[in-house]
Design a protein around this motif. Sequence first.
Motif, mmCIF file in Angstrom:
data_model
loop_
_atom_site.group_PDB
_atom_site.id
_atom_site.type_symbol
_atom_site.label_atom_id
_atom_site.label_comp_id
_atom_site.label_asym_id
_atom_site.label_seq_id
_atom_site.Cartn_x
_atom_site.Cartn_y
_atom_site.Cartn_z
ATOM 1 N N TYR A 91 48.325 45.206 38.753
ATOM 2 C CA TYR A 91 47.411 45.592 39.695
ATOM 3 C C TYR A 91 45.918 45.662 38.785
ATOM 4 O O TYR A 91 44.743 45.924 39.284
ATOM 5 N N GLU A 92 46.009 46.950 37.502
ATOM 6 C CA GLU A 92 44.600 47.807 36.775
ATOM 7 C C GLU A 92 43.769 46.681 36.814
ATOM 8 O O GLU A 92 42.819 46.431 36.564
ATOM 9 N N GLY A 96 41.693 45.944 39.672
ATOM 10 C CA GLY A 96 41.045 47.558 39.037
ATOM 11 C C GLY A 96 40.014 47.224 38.146
ATOM 12 O O GLY A 96 39.247 46.437 37.913
ATOM 13 N N LEU A 97 39.815 48.424 37.366
ATOM 14 C CA LEU A 97 39.082 48.598 36.079
ATOM 15 C C LEU A 97 39.064 47.541 35.519
ATOM 16 O O LEU A 97 37.895 46.743 35.448
ATOM 17 N N ARG A 99 39.215 44.677 35.254
ATOM 18 C CA ARG A 99 39.198 43.502 36.135
ATOM 19 C C ARG A 99 38.282 42.332 34.851
ATOM 20 O O ARG A 99 38.508 40.848 35.082
ATOM 21 N N SER A 254 40.366 45.534 56.993
ATOM 22 C CA SER A 254 40.563 46.745 56.666
ATOM 23 C C SER A 254 41.825 47.899 57.431
ATOM 24 O O SER A 254 42.054 49.267 57.461
ATOM 25 N N ALA A 291 46.794 52.692 42.612
ATOM 26 C CA ALA A 291 45.610 51.992 43.626
ATOM 27 C C ALA A 291 44.900 53.151 44.342
ATOM 28 O O ALA A 291 44.846 53.739 45.360
ATOM 29 N N SER A 292 44.238 53.345 43.852
ATOM 30 C CA SER A 292 42.753 54.643 44.500
ATOM 31 C C SER A 292 42.584 53.999 45.115
ATOM 32 O O SER A 292 41.728 54.670 46.951
ATOM 33 N N LYS A 293 42.027 52.481 44.645
ATOM 34 C CA LYS A 293 41.092 51.793 45.689
ATOM 35 C C LYS A 293 41.614 51.418 47.064
ATOM 36 O O LYS A 293 41.270 51.420 48.279
ATOM 37 N N SER A 294 42.149 51.508 47.179
ATOM 38 C CA SER A 294 43.762 51.505 48.897
ATOM 39 C C SER A 294 42.933 52.704 49.849
ATOM 40 O O SER A 294 42.649 51.636 51.014
ATOM 41 N N ASP A 296 39.681 53.412 49.787
ATOM 42 C CA ASP A 296 38.746 52.837 50.424
ATOM 43 C C ASP A 296 38.825 51.130 51.231
ATOM 44 O O ASP A 296 38.159 51.309 52.113
ATOM 45 N N ARG A 297 39.543 50.685 51.129
ATOM 46 C CA ARG A 297 39.912 49.795 52.002
ATOM 47 C C ARG A 297 40.083 49.593 53.029
ATOM 48 O O ARG A 297 40.328 49.087 53.964
#
Length: 412
Positions: A91-92, A96-97, A99, A254, A291-294, A296-297
């Motif tokens: 995932y990362e 994530g970062l 990418r 979302s 996954a902190s980004k989840s 935000d999404r």
Amino acid sequence: MVKNELRGIGSTGQICYFLGAGFSKASKYQLPTADGFLSLDMPIYCRDAVNEKHVIDVRARPDLSGLLSRLEARYGDLNSLNLESVMSDLYERSAGLGRAWVNRDASSVNELLTPGKVHWSTDQPPPPDGSELARDYALLLLLICLRLRVVEATNDECPMVRRLLSSLRLRDSIITLNYDTIIEREWKLSAGGRTSGDARADALGYYIGLPSPGYLTNPDMLYHVQPRVRGFYAKLHGSVDWRSCREPVCPNHSYIESTDRSRPDTFDAAEQWHCAACASIPETVIIPPVASKSFDRFPKLRLMWLQAYHALRIARRWVFMGVSLAPTDMHLRSLLRAASEEWLGAEVPGVDQICIVNKDDSACSKVARRLTECLPPQVQAVPSGSQPRIATFASIDDYLADAERVDSTRPA
Ligand SMILES: [Zn+2]
């Protein structure tokens, strides 16, 4: 710490159950935990041409057995791998970062190789190309879904899950870290399959999904958490039946919807759903611990975590069943710390007992150690003359037998 000593919690106290992979492993379905999940011997769920459900060997699917070979080349012996570590890394590096780190131009990559020089020894293949990471992450989610959905190939109930759910009172909560659906399934089976079978499961669907139609005519902008009347069901790391639209510009991007919860079981959900707004093929919502980004999404996931926080904050008993409390799960550790700090104030009475239920005494001690790291020092201290706050149970049966005896007088 004491063994097998369950205390009553009075007539109005709430219990907050916390389920980890060890719970699903101890169930009749014997689902794997993160260690040992990845294996070439795994059974997976499938449907045939006439929509009959079956369990087949993963080797029957070249895409998934190919994935397992690539994971072995990239991370090492499959049996030594931890699913969450592999998932977090993929995932990362694909979303994530990391990418931006791999930029392989197919037309120029050969220029980096020195003619005549062997860059990788022939008996050990090189790790797969970095550009395969996103595809492998998507395949890994599919593999997780099909592995955990083997429970659907049978209509039998699991006696252990049934016992746990029968012991629940309306105000009790369940927080699970598991992606499988054995709790929802048991609720649905006991309701004859036509409804979700439990108000907590209905509420969860509402809190992760699209705003309801009523929202348009009579919008409520503020949400008031009321855990004292009815408990919550929260799936902190997502679920194999959760889908969302993959298109960032789509209004459904979302929100999350369960393919299982309120629909009749007419066809296989995984491959045939489409986004109702843009026709995209939905993606599964499984959230690696990093996954902190989840958040935000899917802003509504914060509502679900908020409910989990309140359920923990006011509960008189915490019960960790098959939870490993992995040190890498920082969101979970913060949640436990925040909820337990509340006990130091006057607003809630605080937890009376924390039960750690795991497969044996040594696993219980390990989890107890990890748990105390997540609690403030004032909570860890045991005043002289009072009983220790933590009790351990070396099997789920041990706990349930005590709970059925001690909690039998709790009002509904
Ligand atoms: Zn869409």
